[in-house]
Design a protein around this motif. Structure first.
Motif, short mmCIF file in Angstrom:
data_model
loop_
_atom_site.label_atom_id
_atom_site.label_comp_id
_atom_site.label_asym_id
_atom_site.label_seq_id
_atom_site.Cartn_x
_atom_site.Cartn_y
_atom_site.Cartn_z
N TYR A 1 0.94 3.95 -2.96
CA TYR A 1 0.47 5.33 -2.90
C TYR A 1 1.56 6.25 -2.98
O TYR A 1 1.33 7.25 -3.79
N TYR B 1 -7.57 11.93 -2.76
CA TYR B 1 -6.69 11.92 -1.69
C TYR B 1 -5.44 12.34 -2.16
O TYR B 1 -4.70 13.22 -1.31
N ALA C 1 -5.21 3.68 -6.87
CA ALA C 1 -3.74 4.38 -7.09
C ALA C 1 -3.52 4.32 -8.48
O ALA C 1 -3.10 3.14 -8.98
N VAL D 1 -4.45 9.08 -6.04
CA VAL D 1 -5.24 8.26 -5.32
C VAL D 1 -6.66 8.65 -4.95
O VAL D 1 -6.76 10.10 -4.59
N LEU E 1 -11.03 2.03 -3.55
CA LEU E 1 -9.80 2.91 -3.57
C LEU E 1 -8.68 2.41 -4.45
O LEU E 1 -8.23 1.69 -4.45
N VAL F 1 -5.26 4.19 4.12
CA VAL F 1 -4.38 5.23 3.14
C VAL F 1 -4.23 6.62 3.58
O VAL F 1 -3.11 7.28 3.05
N ARG G 1 0.76 -1.20 -0.14
CA ARG G 1 -0.01 0.07 -0.05
C ARG G 1 0.80 1.36 0.11
O ARG G 1 0.65 2.13 -0.77
N GLU H 1 -10.28 0.95 5.11
CA GLU H 1 -9.42 1.15 4.08
C GLU H 1 -8.98 2.68 4.06
O GLU H 1 -7.89 3.16 3.76
N TYR I 1 -2.69 -1.06 -6.76
CA TYR I 1 -3.52 -0.65 -5.51
C TYR I 1 -4.99 -0.51 -6.08
O TYR I 1 -5.14 0.75 -6.55
#
Length: 484
Positions: free
Chosen positions: A379, A410, A442, A385, A440, A475, A375, A471, A463
């Protein structure tokens, strides 16, 4: 530009008569008591006065500069104010007469017949534009092979011929969309000055219908208010544009128009067709003042017409209704026929099974990508993201395209639209995304070398986790550990 140097500013204290102002003295006393009580000197910057009025334009015709200023008020021990003490804006006056002497020429001519360079010789001076600093008054001695710099040009002098920008305090600055020189403020894709692309929607689609008859096929309606139109395809077919009055702007009535710029719906449409290849493009900045109809004149099976434009949010609903009501795409029957071509094979998902037993899943299981390390790696190395809901999935060529609705961002290195396409390599992407579920994701930005494609790529074994509050917390925690 216009920054207040340390030590500048207006001090609060007594007047020149020696008699202190009661209010100012009280403020000084209060500041001293507070600083003593805190055991340190006054902290933080001073405060600006209100902006003064704008000055008159520096030019009597054409473009010029207007300036306004403010002053920093601070106590002893406070830092200088943050920000600029001067602000410059562009002022636009009626165009200068055709025979008017340019502003830089006038400034060089002020030194005609005056001794310079420490001698009694005099020269006639004209502007010289080959010097390094274009905002210095560099003047060439007529009949001689040297130039001399007389310092800075006056504010409002054009930087150089053919270059947008005016000289201010010795620097060449361009005006933002707010009219302020050096602000860097630009219009967003929706046409709003300093906006964030949130007042319009991005329409991006591919017209793939292929007919067996030569003729004009409707591709899409380009509604009034559309901006940043781009259309492209690679084939022997031709793009055609039809105005709301029923007249063709280009490539109408079976006649191919030359490459060039065409006026249509209040904007300029740039039409190009590559001489060495079958690529054809349309570009228009917009906004369009009326509806346009984009068509394709088929001479061979259609490999795909890609089009995109930005549309105000309030016009997107009516646009959808119009296109559905008109039944895009509709073929306009033409008397000329071409030899029928074999249809393209349908997508694998559209082929019904020929046996009653369900076909086994040809996709191998995806590798396990769970864990904090994976992760964190995905990220930190990604460009985007975000949380998204998968609206649909389509397999084409050797890729899988997901249409998603972005619900929460994000991390993003460039703006994301409400609806995006996310591409995954292969027909069996890992991890797979299920329509109507939230994830979610990436993703990375992938731009083709020629700049014609700008994609969001979901890497293999990247991801993509089903969204949940847990989750979401993980993140956010990963974001704190990325190297700067």
């Amino acid at each position: 530009m216009g920054k207040l140097r340390p030590g500048e500013g207006e001090w609060l204290g007594s007047s020149h008569t020696g008699r202190p102002f009661p209010l100012w003295s009280f403020l000084l006393l209060l500041g001293s008591l507070l600083s003593c009580g805190l055991g340190s000197s006054a902290q933080g910057p001073g405060e600006w006065t209100l902006w003064g009025s704008w000055t008159r334009c520096s030019s009597s015709c054409g473009q010029g500069v207007s300036v306004r200023s403010r002053h920093c008020i601070r106590f002893p021990g406070e830092e200088p104010c943050w920000g600029d003490s001067h602000e410059y804006r562009l002022c636009q006056l009626p165009d200068c007469p055709p025979r008017a002497v340019p502003f830089r020429d006038l400034q060089c001519a002020l030194y005609n017949g005056r001794p310079v360079l420490g001698t009694q010789k005099t020269y006639q001076w004209v502007p010289f534009h080959g010097a390094p600093n274009q905002c210095d008054l560099n003047c060439l001695a007529e009949g001689h092979a040297f130039y001399h710099s007389f310092g800075r040009v006056l504010d409002g002098t054009p930087c150089s011929p053919g270059v947008e920008g005016l000289c201010v305090a010795g620097r060449c600055l361009s005006a933002g969309c707010d009219g302020l020189l050096g602000s860097g403020t630009r219009e967003d894709q929706c046409g709003r000055c300093g906006g964030a692309n949130d007042s319009c929607l991005f329409v991006q689609r591919v017209f793939r219908d292929a007919g067996a008859f030569a003729g004009y096929w409707n591709v899409t309606l380009i509604p009034e208010g559309a901006r940043h139109l781009r259309v492209t395809h690679r084939s022997r077919n031709h793009l055609a544009l039809l105005g709301s009055d029923g007249r063709y702007v280009l490539n109408g009535n079976w006649a191919v128009s030359p490459s060039g710029t065409y006026e249509a719906a209040g904007t300029r449409v740039v039409y190009t067709r590559a001489a060495a290849g079958p690529e054809e493009t349309l570009h228009a900045t917009g906004p369009t003042s009326q509806d346009l109809l984009l068509q394709v004149l088929l001479q061979e099976p259609n490999p795909g017409v890609e089009f995109e434009f930005w549309l105000p949010r309030e016009r997107y609903g009516p646009f959808q209704e119009q296109t559905q009501a008109l039944g895009w795409s509709l073929r306009q029957p033409q008397p000329r026929e071409v030899e029928p071509q074999p249809p393209e094979p349908p997508a694998p998902a559209a082929i019904p099974p020929r046996t009653p037993a369900p076909a086994p899943d040809p996709c191998a299981p995806c590798p396990d990508t769970r864990g904090r390390a994976h992760r964190l790696l995905q990220y930190c190395s990604s460009d985007f993201v975000f949380r998204a809901r998968v609206l649909g999935r389509r397999r084409q060529a050797q890729e899988t395209r997901y249409e998603v609705r972005v619900q929460q961002v994000y991390k993003n290195r460039s703006p994301l639209q409400t609806r995006e396409y996310v591409w995954a390599p292969g027909l069996c992407p890992c991890p797979p995304l299920t329509p109507h579920h939230e994830y979610l994701l990436a993703a990375r930005r992938l731009v083709s070398p020629d700049g014609t494609q700008d994609r969001l790529l979901l890497p293999h074994s990247g991801y993509a986790r089903p969204w949940s509050p847990a989750e979401d917390s993980r993140v956010r925690l990963a974001a704190r550990h990325c190297p700067v």
